[in-house]
Design a protein around this motif. Structure first.
Motif, mmCIF file in Angstrom:
data_model
loop_
_atom_site.group_PDB
_atom_site.id
_atom_site.type_symbol
_atom_site.label_atom_id
_atom_site.label_comp_id
_atom_site.label_asym_id
_atom_site.label_seq_id
_atom_site.Cartn_x
_atom_site.Cartn_y
_atom_site.Cartn_z
ATOM 1 N N GLY A 197 67.052 -0.434 30.142
ATOM 2 C CA GLY A 197 68.207 0.332 29.691
ATOM 3 C C GLY A 197 69.101 0.726 30.846
ATOM 4 N N LEU A 198 68.489 1.133 31.954
ATOM 5 C CA LEU A 198 69.278 1.497 33.132
ATOM 6 C C LEU A 198 69.998 0.288 33.721
ATOM 7 C CD1 LEU A 198 66.835 3.970 34.916
ATOM 8 C CD2 LEU A 198 69.030 4.516 33.858
ATOM 9 N N LEU A 199 69.319 -0.854 33.723
ATOM 10 C CA LEU A 199 69.910 -2.057 34.305
ATOM 11 C C LEU A 199 71.022 -2.645 33.460
ATOM 12 C CD1 LEU A 199 66.734 -3.909 35.632
ATOM 13 C CD2 LEU A 199 68.491 -2.756 36.979
ATOM 14 N N PHE A 200 70.865 -2.620 32.155
ATOM 15 C CA PHE A 200 71.783 -3.354 31.291
ATOM 16 C C PHE A 200 72.705 -2.494 30.435
ATOM 17 C CE2 PHE A 200 68.260 -6.328 32.050
ATOM 18 C CZ PHE A 200 68.984 -7.311 32.704
ATOM 19 N N SER A 201 72.585 -1.185 30.503
ATOM 20 C CA SER A 201 73.460 -0.361 29.671
ATOM 21 C C SER A 201 74.455 0.438 30.504
ATOM 22 C CB SER A 201 72.620 0.589 28.807
ATOM 23 O OG SER A 201 71.972 1.536 29.636
ATOM 24 N N ARG A 202 74.532 0.150 31.771
ATOM 25 C CA ARG A 202 75.457 0.842 32.660
ATOM 26 C C ARG A 202 76.629 -0.073 33.002
ATOM 27 N NH1 ARG A 202 72.929 5.055 31.425
ATOM 28 N NH2 ARG A 202 71.264 5.875 32.693
ATOM 29 N N PRO A 203 77.800 0.515 33.234
ATOM 30 C CA PRO A 203 78.927 -0.336 33.635
ATOM 31 C C PRO A 203 78.710 -0.897 35.036
ATOM 32 C CG PRO A 203 79.562 1.985 33.651
ATOM 33 C CD PRO A 203 78.179 1.917 33.100
ATOM 34 N N LEU A 204 79.239 -2.089 35.250
ATOM 35 C CA LEU A 204 79.256 -2.674 36.581
ATOM 36 C C LEU A 204 80.408 -2.037 37.347
ATOM 37 C CD1 LEU A 204 78.730 -6.378 35.524
ATOM 38 C CD2 LEU A 204 77.029 -4.824 36.490
ATOM 39 N N VAL A 205 80.276 -1.923 38.657
ATOM 40 C CA VAL A 205 81.306 -1.283 39.468
ATOM 41 C C VAL A 205 81.946 -2.319 40.379
ATOM 42 C CG1 VAL A 205 81.825 0.543 41.120
ATOM 43 C CG2 VAL A 205 80.046 0.897 39.396
ATOM 44 N N GLY A 206 83.270 -2.380 40.318
ATOM 45 C CA GLY A 206 83.995 -3.338 41.128
ATOM 46 C C GLY A 206 85.181 -2.697 41.830
ATOM 47 N N VAL A 207 85.823 -3.511 42.661
ATOM 48 C CA VAL A 207 87.009 -3.068 43.391
ATOM 49 C C VAL A 207 88.117 -4.083 43.195
ATOM 50 C CG1 VAL A 207 85.755 -1.794 45.169
ATOM 51 C CG2 VAL A 207 86.260 -4.209 45.525
ATOM 52 N N ARG A 208 89.340 -3.605 43.303
ATOM 53 C CA ARG A 208 90.513 -4.470 43.408
ATOM 54 C C ARG A 208 91.367 -3.923 44.529
ATOM 55 N NH1 ARG A 208 92.352 -5.624 37.331
ATOM 56 N NH2 ARG A 208 91.107 -7.500 36.979
ATOM 57 N N ALA A 209 91.863 -4.827 45.342
ATOM 58 C CA ALA A 209 92.729 -4.445 46.447
ATOM 59 C C ALA A 209 94.182 -4.676 46.061
ATOM 60 C CB ALA A 209 92.386 -5.268 47.687
ATOM 61 N N ILE A 210 95.041 -3.817 46.576
ATOM 62 C CA ILE A 210 96.480 -4.048 46.519
ATOM 63 C C ILE A 210 96.878 -4.348 47.960
ATOM 64 C CG2 ILE A 210 98.737 -3.062 46.017
ATOM 65 C CD1 ILE A 210 97.452 -1.441 43.816
ATOM 66 N N PRO A 211 96.799 -5.646 48.353
ATOM 67 C CA PRO A 211 97.045 -6.010 49.751
ATOM 68 C C PRO A 211 98.534 -6.059 50.080
ATOM 69 C CG PRO A 211 95.763 -7.698 48.581
ATOM 70 C CD PRO A 211 96.330 -6.769 47.575
ATOM 71 N N ARG A 212 98.919 -5.356 51.142
ATOM 72 C CA ARG A 212 100.307 -5.326 51.589
ATOM 73 C C ARG A 212 100.387 -5.920 52.995
ATOM 74 N NH1 ARG A 212 103.605 -1.596 48.915
ATOM 75 N NH2 ARG A 212 105.247 -2.782 49.940
ATOM 76 N N LEU A 213 101.275 -6.886 53.136
ATOM 77 C CA LEU A 213 101.540 -7.492 54.435
ATOM 78 C C LEU A 213 102.463 -6.581 55.243
ATOM 79 C CD1 LEU A 213 102.074 -11.152 53.221
ATOM 80 C CD2 LEU A 213 100.199 -10.345 54.680
ATOM 81 N N PRO A 214 102.553 -6.777 56.570
ATOM 82 C CA PRO A 214 103.444 -5.942 57.385
ATOM 83 C C PRO A 214 104.900 -5.943 56.910
ATOM 84 C CG PRO A 214 101.943 -7.143 58.804
ATOM 85 C CD PRO A 214 101.731 -7.664 57.404
ATOM 86 N N ASP A 215 105.347 -7.024 56.278
ATOM 87 C CA ASP A 215 106.733 -7.080 55.788
ATOM 88 C C ASP A 215 106.899 -6.435 54.405
ATOM 89 O OD1 ASP A 215 105.659 -8.941 54.010
ATOM 90 O OD2 ASP A 215 106.764 -10.647 54.836
ATOM 91 N N GLY A 216 105.822 -5.865 53.861
ATOM 92 C CA GLY A 216 105.894 -5.151 52.586
ATOM 93 C C GLY A 216 105.538 -5.967 51.362
ATOM 94 N N ARG A 217 105.413 -7.295 51.523
ATOM 95 C CA ARG A 217 105.072 -8.111 50.351
ATOM 96 C C ARG A 217 103.635 -7.833 49.892
ATOM 97 N NH1 ARG A 217 105.836 -14.008 51.978
ATOM 98 N NH2 ARG A 217 105.079 -13.137 53.942
ATOM 99 N N LEU A 218 103.424 -8.084 48.606
ATOM 100 C CA LEU A 218 102.137 -7.895 47.960
ATOM 101 C C LEU A 218 101.446 -9.249 47.821
ATOM 102 C CD1 LEU A 218 100.336 -5.889 46.182
ATOM 103 C CD2 LEU A 218 101.608 -6.789 44.263
ATOM 104 N N VAL A 219 100.160 -9.309 48.134
ATOM 105 C CA VAL A 219 99.406 -10.560 48.040
ATOM 106 C C VAL A 219 98.617 -10.579 46.729
ATOM 107 C CG1 VAL A 219 97.615 -11.996 49.093
ATOM 108 C CG2 VAL A 219 99.214 -10.723 50.546
ATOM 109 N N LEU A 220 98.754 -11.685 46.003
ATOM 110 C CA LEU A 220 97.995 -11.927 44.783
ATOM 111 C C LEU A 220 97.250 -13.244 44.924
ATOM 112 C CD1 LEU A 220 100.786 -11.040 42.200
ATOM 113 C CD2 LEU A 220 98.815 -9.622 42.801
ATOM 114 N N VAL A 221 96.235 -13.437 44.091
ATOM 115 C CA VAL A 221 95.492 -14.693 44.095
ATOM 116 C C VAL A 221 95.581 -15.345 42.727
ATOM 117 C CG1 VAL A 221 93.933 -14.072 45.979
ATOM 118 C CG2 VAL A 221 93.286 -13.510 43.643
ATOM 119 N N LYS A 222 95.634 -16.664 42.729
ATOM 120 C CA LYS A 222 95.683 -17.465 41.490
ATOM 121 C C LYS A 222 94.294 -18.008 41.247
ATOM 122 C CE LYS A 222 98.077 -20.054 38.396
ATOM 123 N NZ LYS A 222 97.011 -20.521 37.563
ATOM 124 N N GLN A 223 93.718 -17.632 40.124
ATOM 125 C CA GLN A 223 92.388 -18.110 39.759
ATOM 126 C C GLN A 223 92.481 -19.503 39.152
ATOM 127 O OE1 GLN A 223 91.499 -14.805 37.105
ATOM 128 N NE2 GLN A 223 89.988 -14.066 38.578
#
Length: 149
Positions: A13-39
């Motif tokens: 129950g502890l292993l399979f009934s809990r949410p998984l925890v993840g991260v997402r980055a909002i990557p900013r380059l020195p010129d201010g642009r935002l980096v995205l990835v295409k899956q």
């Protein structure tokens, strides 16, 4: 119920009934642009993934940005949000921590099985086809909001 089955049921129950925890980055380059990835099997997303066992949030952000974009994280900006709606990911219940990061380097994804390419976009020229709740997370970021959902 035997002690063994009680313990087994509790552990499962502890292993399979809990949410998984993840991260997402909002990557900013020195010129201010935002980096995205295409899956390969999807549209454009913010780079991210699940936090590994015994891994800190910041360590996971650095790892995911390097794997999916090929970029080095120079520093951390602001927390944009913690997204926990059980319906946000159709595959499973996950909690996602979204944070701004400042990056540099050459965009060369290392996780070529998942990521087709990485690209930088001006904030006013983000691509069509943002998938999942990435558009909403970027909108919150651009509005200066910090969301706990």
């Amino acid at each position: 119920m035997s002690t063994f089955w009680y313990i087994a049921r509790t552990v499962l129950g502890l292993l399979f009934s809990r949410p998984l925890v993840g991260v997402r980055a909002i990557p900013r380059l020195p010129d201010g642009r935002l980096v995205l990835v295409k899956q390969h099997r999807g549209g454009w997303v913010l780079p991210g993934g699940l936090i590994d066992t015994n891994e800190k949030v910041q360590t996971a952000l650095v790892r995911e940005v390097l794997e999916e974009c090929g970029l080095r994280v120079l520093g951390f900006g602001r927390l944009t949000g913690v997204y926990s709606d059980p319906k946000r990911d159709p595959r499973f219940h996950s909690l996602c921590i979204v944070m701004e990061v400042f990056v540099e380097g050459e965009m060369r994804p290392r996780d070529v099985m998942e990521i087709e390419r990485a690209a930088a976009f001006a904030l006013e020229a983000l691509p069509e086809g943002l998938t999942g709740d990435c558009r909403e997370q970027i909108e919150h970021y651009l509005a200066g909001a910090v969301v706990v959902d």
